[in-house]
Design a protein around this motif. Structure first.
Motif, PDB file in Angstrom:
ATOM      1  N   PHE A  16      -5.170  -7.341  -3.192  1.00  0.00           N
ATOM      2  CA  PHE A  16      -4.073  -6.861  -4.029  1.00  0.00           C
ATOM      3  C   PHE A  16      -3.805  -5.385  -3.766  1.00  0.00           C
ATOM      4  O   PHE A  16      -2.656  -4.966  -3.641  1.00  0.00           O
ATOM      5  N   ALA A  17      -4.873  -4.586  -3.661  1.00  0.00           N
ATOM      6  CA  ALA A  17      -4.709  -3.155  -3.410  1.00  0.00           C
ATOM      7  C   ALA A  17      -4.053  -2.920  -2.056  1.00  0.00           C
ATOM      8  O   ALA A  17      -3.181  -2.070  -1.915  1.00  0.00           O
ATOM      9  N   GLN A  18      -4.463  -3.684  -1.064  1.00  0.00           N
ATOM     10  CA  GLN A  18      -3.878  -3.526   0.256  1.00  0.00           C
ATOM     11  C   GLN A  18      -2.407  -3.935   0.243  1.00  0.00           C
ATOM     12  O   GLN A  18      -1.566  -3.291   0.857  1.00  0.00           O
ATOM     13  N   GLN A  19      -2.085  -4.986  -0.485  1.00  0.00           N
ATOM     14  CA  GLN A  19      -0.700  -5.432  -0.579  1.00  0.00           C
ATOM     15  C   GLN A  19       0.155  -4.367  -1.279  1.00  0.00           C
ATOM     16  O   GLN A  19       1.261  -4.073  -0.856  1.00  0.00           O
ATOM     17  N   ALA A  20      -0.373  -3.767  -2.344  1.00  0.00           N
ATOM     18  CA  ALA A  20       0.363  -2.733  -3.059  1.00  0.00           C
ATOM     19  C   ALA A  20       0.569  -1.515  -2.168  1.00  0.00           C
ATOM     20  O   ALA A  20       1.644  -0.919  -2.153  1.00  0.00           O
ATOM     21  N   LEU A  21      -0.456  -1.143  -1.402  1.00  0.00           N
ATOM     22  CA  LEU A  21      -0.349  -0.002  -0.511  1.00  0.00           C
ATOM     23  C   LEU A  21       0.682  -0.263   0.576  1.00  0.00           C
ATOM     24  O   LEU A  21       1.514   0.583   0.866  1.00  0.00           O
ATOM     25  N   SER A  22       0.660  -1.466   1.149  1.00  0.00           N
ATOM     26  CA  SER A  22       1.604  -1.741   2.226  1.00  0.00           C
ATOM     27  C   SER A  22       3.036  -1.795   1.702  1.00  0.00           C
ATOM     28  O   SER A  22       3.961  -1.394   2.390  1.00  0.00           O
ATOM     29  N   SER A  23       3.245  -2.253   0.477  1.00  0.00           N
ATOM     30  CA  SER A  23       4.606  -2.275  -0.065  1.00  0.00           C
ATOM     31  C   SER A  23       5.083  -0.861  -0.363  1.00  0.00           C
ATOM     32  O   SER A  23       6.249  -0.549  -0.212  1.00  0.00           O
ATOM     33  N   ARG A  24       4.184   0.026  -0.758  1.00  0.00           N
ATOM     34  CA  ARG A  24       4.556   1.414  -1.012  1.00  0.00           C
ATOM     35  C   ARG A  24       4.883   2.120   0.301  1.00  0.00           C
ATOM     36  O   ARG A  24       5.815   2.892   0.392  1.00  0.00           O
ATOM     37  N   GLN A  25       4.119   1.828   1.345  1.00  0.00           N
ATOM     38  CA  GLN A  25       4.357   2.449   2.635  1.00  0.00           C
ATOM     39  C   GLN A  25       5.615   1.906   3.296  1.00  0.00           C
ATOM     40  O   GLN A  25       6.212   2.566   4.124  1.00  0.00           O
ATOM     41  N   ALA A  26       6.018   0.705   2.932  1.00  0.00           N
ATOM     42  CA  ALA A  26       7.189   0.105   3.555  1.00  0.00           C
ATOM     43  C   ALA A  26       8.453   0.908   3.262  1.00  0.00           C
ATOM     44  O   ALA A  26       9.387   0.904   4.047  1.00  0.00           O
ATOM     45  N   ALA A  27       8.479   1.605   2.119  1.00  0.00           N
ATOM     46  CA  ALA A  27       9.657   2.392   1.772  1.00  0.00           C
ATOM     47  C   ALA A  27       9.864   3.525   2.780  1.00  0.00           C
ATOM     48  O   ALA A  27      10.973   3.773   3.216  1.00  0.00           O
ATOM     49  N   HIS A  28       8.815   4.223   3.138  1.00  0.00           N
ATOM     50  CA  HIS A  28       8.885   5.318   4.106  1.00  0.00           C
ATOM     51  C   HIS A  28       7.619   5.278   4.960  1.00  0.00           C
ATOM     52  O   HIS A  28       6.668   6.025   4.710  1.00  0.00           O
ATOM     53  N   PRO A  29       7.587   4.404   5.957  1.00  0.00           N
ATOM     54  CA  PRO A  29       6.371   4.271   6.748  1.00  0.00           C
ATOM     55  C   PRO A  29       6.100   5.527   7.567  1.00  0.00           C
ATOM     56  O   PRO A  29       7.014   6.117   8.135  1.00  0.00           O
ATOM     57  N   GLY A  30       4.862   5.928   7.567  1.00  0.00           N
ATOM     58  CA  GLY A  30       4.442   7.027   8.412  1.00  0.00           C
ATOM     59  C   GLY A  30       4.762   8.415   7.910  1.00  0.00           C
ATOM     60  O   GLY A  30       4.683   9.366   8.668  1.00  0.00           O
ATOM     61  N   ILE A  31       5.127   8.579   6.653  1.00  0.00           N
ATOM     62  CA  ILE A  31       5.410   9.906   6.116  1.00  0.00           C
ATOM     63  C   ILE A  31       4.366  10.224   5.044  1.00  0.00           C
ATOM     64  O   ILE A  31       4.222   9.499   4.078  1.00  0.00           O
ATOM     65  N   THR A  32       3.642  11.319   5.267  1.00  0.00           N
ATOM     66  CA  THR A  32       2.611  11.748   4.333  1.00  0.00           C
ATOM     67  C   THR A  32       2.948  13.150   3.859  1.00  0.00           C
ATOM     68  O   THR A  32       3.268  14.015   4.672  1.00  0.00           O
ATOM     69  N   VAL A  33       2.891  13.372   2.559  1.00  0.00           N
ATOM     70  CA  VAL A  33       3.153  14.693   1.991  1.00  0.00           C
ATOM     71  C   VAL A  33       1.818  15.295   1.581  1.00  0.00           C
ATOM     72  O   VAL A  33       1.060  14.690   0.823  1.00  0.00           O
TER      73      VAL A  33
END
Length: 114
Positions: free
Chosen positions: A27-44
């Motif tokens: 579940f945690a991995q799924q939530a993380l991947s859905s959050r990253q899908a919005a802006h993949p590869g951008i870290t602030v």
């Protein structure tokens, strides 16, 4: 024989608890991947959060104390990358607070903010 029956019953009672634990990382991995899908590869990275004179190697000096050229390159990167602008707007970070933008080895962007 009594110990064997006790062990089997204990294992049967604890099995549903173990099954619930194994679904939590998925579940945690799924939530993380859905959050990253919005802006993949951008870290602030907020520079002030990590400032510690003894442990300041986490952030390159180039982005902790940016030169005018580094600052200008970061501003240019923000203008040319809509994903970075969107994530900064969503987090309420003004573009003028960006010290610089670094391209990671995997092609993603790391945005250093003061």
């Amino acid at each position: 024989m009594k110990k064997l029956v006790t062990l089997v019953l204990a294992a049967a009672l604890l099995a549903p608890l173990g099954a619930g634990l194994t679904s939590a990382p998925a579940f945690a991995q799924q939530a993380l991947s859905s959050r990253q899908a919005a802006h993949p590869g951008i870290t602030v990275v907020i520079v002030g959060d990590f400032y510690d004179p003894d442990n300041s190697w986490h952030i390159p000096r180039k982005y902790r104390d940016p030169s005018p050229q580094t600052f200008a390159e970061g501003q240019e990167e923000i203008r040319n990358t809509p994903g970075i602008r969107a994530i900064l707007q969503r987090r309420g970070i003004p573009a003028r607070n960006v010290n610089g933008v670094q391209t990671a080895l995997n092609g993603g962007k790391i945005v250093y903010v003061r």
